[in-house]
Design a protein around this motif. Structure first.
Motif, PDB file in Angstrom:
ATOM      1  N   PHE A 131       0.840  -1.208   0.000  1.00 23.83           N
ATOM      2  CA  PHE A 131       0.000   0.000   0.000  1.00 23.83           C
ATOM      3  C   PHE A 131       0.874   1.257   0.000  1.00 23.83           C
ATOM      4  CE2 PHE A 131      -4.067  -2.067   1.472  1.00 23.83           C
ATOM      5  CZ  PHE A 131      -4.849  -1.523   0.474  1.00 23.83           C
ATOM      6  N   ILE A 132       1.884   1.264   0.842  1.00 24.17           N
ATOM      7  CA  ILE A 132       2.760   2.437   0.947  1.00 24.17           C
ATOM      8  C   ILE A 132       3.531   2.648  -0.353  1.00 24.17           C
ATOM      9  CG2 ILE A 132       4.732   3.425   2.167  1.00 24.17           C
ATOM     10  CD1 ILE A 132       3.723   1.771   4.644  1.00 24.17           C
ATOM     11  N   LEU A 133       4.085   1.561  -0.904  1.00 28.17           N
ATOM     12  CA  LEU A 133       4.869   1.663  -2.138  1.00 28.17           C
ATOM     13  C   LEU A 133       4.008   2.128  -3.314  1.00 28.17           C
ATOM     14  CD1 LEU A 133       7.093  -1.562  -1.919  1.00 28.17           C
ATOM     15  CD2 LEU A 133       7.784   0.816  -1.504  1.00 28.17           C
ATOM     16  N   ILE A 134       2.806   1.559  -3.426  1.00 31.82           N
ATOM     17  CA  ILE A 134       1.919   1.918  -4.544  1.00 31.82           C
ATOM     18  C   ILE A 134       1.474   3.370  -4.428  1.00 31.82           C
ATOM     19  CG2 ILE A 134      -0.362   1.496  -5.556  1.00 31.82           C
ATOM     20  CD1 ILE A 134       0.109  -1.486  -4.870  1.00 31.82           C
ATOM     21  N   GLU A 135       1.135   3.794  -3.210  1.00 28.65           N
ATOM     22  CA  GLU A 135       0.705   5.180  -3.037  1.00 28.65           C
ATOM     23  C   GLU A 135       1.853   6.149  -3.340  1.00 28.65           C
ATOM     24  OE1 GLU A 135      -2.017   6.383  -2.989  1.00 28.65           O
ATOM     25  OE2 GLU A 135      -3.486   5.209  -1.892  1.00 28.65           O
ATOM     26  N   ASN A 136       3.078   5.780  -2.956  1.00 28.67           N
ATOM     27  CA  ASN A 136       4.228   6.636  -3.284  1.00 28.67           C
ATOM     28  C   ASN A 136       4.446   6.701  -4.790  1.00 28.67           C
ATOM     29  OD1 ASN A 136       4.822   7.319  -0.645  1.00 28.67           O
ATOM     30  ND2 ASN A 136       6.244   5.614  -0.352  1.00 28.67           N
ATOM     31  N   ARG A 137       4.241   5.564  -5.443  1.00 28.15           N
ATOM     32  CA  ARG A 137       4.413   5.509  -6.901  1.00 28.15           C
ATOM     33  C   ARG A 137       3.318   6.291  -7.618  1.00 28.15           C
ATOM     34  NH1 ARG A 137       3.929  -0.031 -10.540  1.00 28.15           N
ATOM     35  NH2 ARG A 137       4.082   0.967 -12.576  1.00 28.15           N
ATOM     36  N   LYS A 138       2.096   6.208  -7.074  1.00 29.66           N
ATOM     37  CA  LYS A 138       0.950   6.839  -7.727  1.00 29.66           C
ATOM     38  C   LYS A 138       0.746   8.292  -7.286  1.00 29.66           C
ATOM     39  CE  LYS A 138      -0.640   3.291 -10.097  1.00 29.66           C
ATOM     40  NZ  LYS A 138      -0.788   3.322 -11.583  1.00 29.66           N
ATOM     41  N   LYS A 139       1.640   8.793  -6.456  1.00 27.00           N
ATOM     42  CA  LYS A 139       1.496  10.157  -5.967  1.00 27.00           C
ATOM     43  C   LYS A 139       1.456  11.151  -7.135  1.00 27.00           C
ATOM     44  CE  LYS A 139       3.559  13.448  -2.724  1.00 27.00           C
ATOM     45  NZ  LYS A 139       4.700  13.721  -1.818  1.00 27.00           N
ATOM     46  N   ASP A 140       0.431  11.973  -7.136  1.00 30.34           N
ATOM     47  CA  ASP A 140       0.231  12.996  -8.169  1.00 30.34           C
ATOM     48  C   ASP A 140      -0.095  12.409  -9.548  1.00 30.34           C
ATOM     49  OD1 ASP A 140       0.845  15.008  -6.290  1.00 30.34           O
ATOM     50  OD2 ASP A 140       2.991  14.804  -6.703  1.00 30.34           O
ATOM     51  N   SER A 141      -0.310  11.084  -9.622  1.00 29.42           N
ATOM     52  CA  SER A 141      -0.684  10.466 -10.905  1.00 29.42           C
ATOM     53  C   SER A 141      -2.180  10.662 -11.153  1.00 29.42           C
ATOM     54  CB  SER A 141      -0.364   8.974 -10.897  1.00 29.42           C
ATOM     55  OG  SER A 141       1.021   8.760 -10.763  1.00 29.42           O
ATOM     56  N   VAL A 142      -2.553  10.673 -12.417  1.00 32.75           N
ATOM     57  CA  VAL A 142      -3.965  10.740 -12.793  1.00 32.75           C
ATOM     58  C   VAL A 142      -4.401   9.329 -13.186  1.00 32.75           C
ATOM     59  CG1 VAL A 142      -5.657  11.692 -14.385  1.00 32.75           C
ATOM     60  CG2 VAL A 142      -3.755  13.120 -13.581  1.00 32.75           C
ATOM     61  N   PHE A 143      -5.368   8.778 -12.468  1.00 29.78           N
ATOM     62  CA  PHE A 143      -5.838   7.431 -12.763  1.00 29.78           C
ATOM     63  C   PHE A 143      -6.660   7.422 -14.050  1.00 29.78           C
ATOM     64  CE2 PHE A 143      -5.145   7.371  -8.164  1.00 29.78           C
ATOM     65  CZ  PHE A 143      -4.415   6.197  -8.011  1.00 29.78           C
ATOM     66  N   LYS A 144      -6.467   6.397 -14.860  1.00 27.62           N
ATOM     67  CA  LYS A 144      -7.170   6.303 -16.145  1.00 27.62           C
ATOM     68  C   LYS A 144      -8.667   6.081 -15.943  1.00 27.62           C
ATOM     69  CE  LYS A 144      -4.643   2.881 -17.453  1.00 27.62           C
ATOM     70  NZ  LYS A 144      -4.134   1.735 -18.242  1.00 27.62           N
ATOM     71  N   ILE A 145      -9.029   5.316 -14.927  1.00 30.73           N
ATOM     72  CA  ILE A 145     -10.437   4.972 -14.700  1.00 30.73           C
ATOM     73  C   ILE A 145     -10.953   5.782 -13.522  1.00 30.73           C
ATOM     74  CG2 ILE A 145     -12.036   3.097 -14.159  1.00 30.73           C
ATOM     75  CD1 ILE A 145      -9.946   1.179 -15.396  1.00 30.73           C
ATOM     76  N   GLN A 146     -11.725   6.809 -13.819  1.00 25.36           N
ATOM     77  CA  GLN A 146     -12.225   7.723 -12.803  1.00 25.36           C
ATOM     78  C   GLN A 146     -13.705   7.497 -12.495  1.00 25.36           C
ATOM     79  OE1 GLN A 146     -10.563  10.015 -11.051  1.00 25.36           O
ATOM     80  NE2 GLN A 146      -8.568   9.875 -12.066  1.00 25.36           N
ATOM     81  N   ASP A 147     -14.356   6.681 -13.317  1.00 25.87           N
ATOM     82  CA  ASP A 147     -15.792   6.452 -13.165  1.00 25.87           C
ATOM     83  C   ASP A 147     -16.082   4.977 -13.395  1.00 25.87           C
ATOM     84  OD1 ASP A 147     -18.733   6.425 -14.624  1.00 25.87           O
ATOM     85  OD2 ASP A 147     -18.580   7.944 -13.053  1.00 25.87           O
ATOM     86  N   MET A 148     -17.107   4.458 -12.725  1.00 25.60           N
ATOM     87  CA  MET A 148     -17.431   3.036 -12.842  1.00 25.60           C
ATOM     88  C   MET A 148     -17.755   2.636 -14.280  1.00 25.60           C
ATOM     89  SD  MET A 148     -17.470   0.464 -10.711  1.00 25.60           S
ATOM     90  CE  MET A 148     -17.805   1.135  -9.081  1.00 25.60           C
ATOM     91  N   SER A 149     -18.307   3.560 -15.045  1.00 26.52           N
ATOM     92  CA  SER A 149     -18.658   3.257 -16.438  1.00 26.52           C
ATOM     93  C   SER A 149     -17.423   3.012 -17.306  1.00 26.52           C
ATOM     94  CB  SER A 149     -19.484   4.398 -17.038  1.00 26.52           C
ATOM     95  OG  SER A 149     -18.731   5.604 -17.054  1.00 26.52           O
ATOM     96  N   GLN A 150     -16.260   3.479 -16.860  1.00 31.07           N
ATOM     97  CA  GLN A 150     -15.022   3.287 -17.608  1.00 31.07           C
ATOM     98  C   GLN A 150     -14.361   1.939 -17.304  1.00 31.07           C
ATOM     99  OE1 GLN A 150     -13.384   7.137 -16.041  1.00 31.07           O
ATOM    100  NE2 GLN A 150     -12.846   7.484 -18.184  1.00 31.07           N
ATOM    101  N   LEU A 151     -14.894   1.236 -16.329  1.00 36.82           N
ATOM    102  CA  LEU A 151     -14.320  -0.044 -15.933  1.00 36.82           C
ATOM    103  C   LEU A 151     -14.775  -1.124 -16.915  1.00 36.82           C
ATOM    104  CD1 LEU A 151     -13.892  -1.189 -12.303  1.00 36.82           C
ATOM    105  CD2 LEU A 151     -14.652  -2.833 -14.000  1.00 36.82           C
TER     106      LEU A 151
END
Length: 275
Positions: A131-151
Motif C-alpha cells: 500500500f505504501i509503495l503503490i501510493e508513493n508511486r501513484k502520488k500525483d498520478s492521474v488514474f485512467k479509470i475515474q468512473d465506474m462506467s469506464q471499468l
C-alpha cells in the motif's frame, strides 16, 4: 444468552463491521479477538459464525448502494432494465470467477495450509508495505479509470485475479482488490466501490457454503448469537463505509499500510510470547 455473552458478540460484530471494509484484514483482527473474546460455543459453530456474520456487512452495502445496484426501474418514463447497472453486475460476475474457480474446491486445503498466525502476520505486513509503495508511486498520478462506467470487462477480470490472493488469510479481500485495481489504473473511489460490489456474491456464496457444512439446525441461543452479530456488523459497516468513502476523497491509503504493518508485528509478538 447472558449479558457477558451478549457483550462479547457485540464486540465481535463491531470488529467485523470495521475491518471487513477497511483494507486491514478482518481475519487478522478476528484471530486476535478470538484469543481474548471466547464465546461459550462449539468450534464448529464459531467457524461458521466468523463467516456468516459477514452477511450483516453485505446487507449494509446493498442498503447504501441500492440505487447503483438495483438494475430495474418501475417508473413509467424509464426503461425497465437499467443497462448500465446490468452491465456492472456482469462485470462483477466476471470478476468473481477466478476466486470461485480456486476457492470453492480448495477452501479446506487453503485453510489447512495458511490459516495460522505466521501467515496472517506476514500477509498483513507485505500488503501494508505494498500500500505504501503503490501510493508513493501513484502520488500525483492521474488514474485512467475515474468512473465506474469506464471499468471494462478486462479490467474487472484483472481485479478478480487479484482477489484470488485474498484466499490467503490476512491478505484482506478489500486490500487485495484495491491494490490490484490501483495498479491497473483505477481511482481509489472506483476501486473501493467495485470492491464493495464484488463482495456481495463472494460473501453470500461463502456464507451459504459454511451454512451447508454446519447444517441448518440451530438452537435458540445459536440463532440469537448469530443474528446479534449480524445486526451489529450491519450498523457498524454503514459507519465504516461512510468513513472510508469520505476519507479517500481527500487522503490516500498509506495510513492503512502503516496500520497493517504494526498489526502484523503485534500478531507475531503476541503469539511468540504466548507459545
Amino acid at each position: 444468552m447472558d449479558f457477558i455473552e451478549l457483550f462479547k458478540v457485540i464486540i465481535l460484530g463491531i470488529i467485523e463491521g470495521i475491518t471487513e471494509w477497511l483494507p486491514i484484514s478482518s481475519t487478522g483482527h478476528m484471530i486476535l479477538a478470538d484469543e481474548f473474546i471466547k464465546l461459550n460455543m462449539s468450534d464448529e459453530f464459531m467457524e461458521m459464525f466468523f463467516v456468516v456474520i459477514q452477511l450483516g456487512a453485505i446487507i449494509a452495502v446493498i442498503a447504501m448502494f441500492w440505487d447503483k445496484l438495483f438494475p430495474f426501474s418501475f417508473k413509467k418514463n424509464e426503461s425497465f432494465i437499467k443497462n448500465d447497472i446490468m452491465s456492472l453486475w456482469f462485470k462483477v460476475i466476471v470478476a468473481v470467477i477466478p476466486a470461485a474457480v480456486i476457492g470453492i474446491p480448495f477452501e479446506d486445503k487453503i485453510d489447512e495450509l495458511f490459516y495460522n498466525y505466521k501467515v496472517v502476520a506476514l500477509t498483513l505486513i507485505i500488503y501494508g508495505i505494498l500500500f505504501i509503495l503503490i501510493e508513493n508511486r501513484k502520488k500525483d498520478s492521474v488514474f485512467k479509470i475515474q468512473d465506474m462506467s469506464q471499468l471494462t470487462y478486462k479490467v474487472a477480470l484483472y481485479i478478480g485475479m487479484f482477489q484470488v490472493l485474498s484466499l490467503i488469510p490476512g491478505t484482506s479481500r478489500s486490500g487485495a482488490t484495491i491494490v490490484g485495481a490501483m495498479l491497473i489504473g483505477t481511482s481509489r473511489i472506483v476501486a473501493a466501490e467495485f470492491t464493495f460490489f464484488l463482495a456481495i456474491p463472494v460473501m453470500f456464496g461463502a456464507s451459504f457454503i459454511k451454512l451447508l457444512k454446519f447444517g441448518f439446525t440451530f438452537t435458540g441461543n445459536e440463532l440469537a448469537i448469530l443474528f446479534t452479530g449480524m445486526i451489529v456488523a450491519f450498523v457498524v459497516s454503514i459507519l465504516s463505509i461512510k468513513f472510508l468513502m469520505g476519507y479517500i476523497k481527500k487522503h490516500d491509503f498509506k495510513i492503512f499500510g502503516y496500520y497493517r504493518i504494526v498489526l502484523g508485528l503485534v500478531v507475531i509478538l503476541y503469539f511468540m510470547l504466548n507459545n
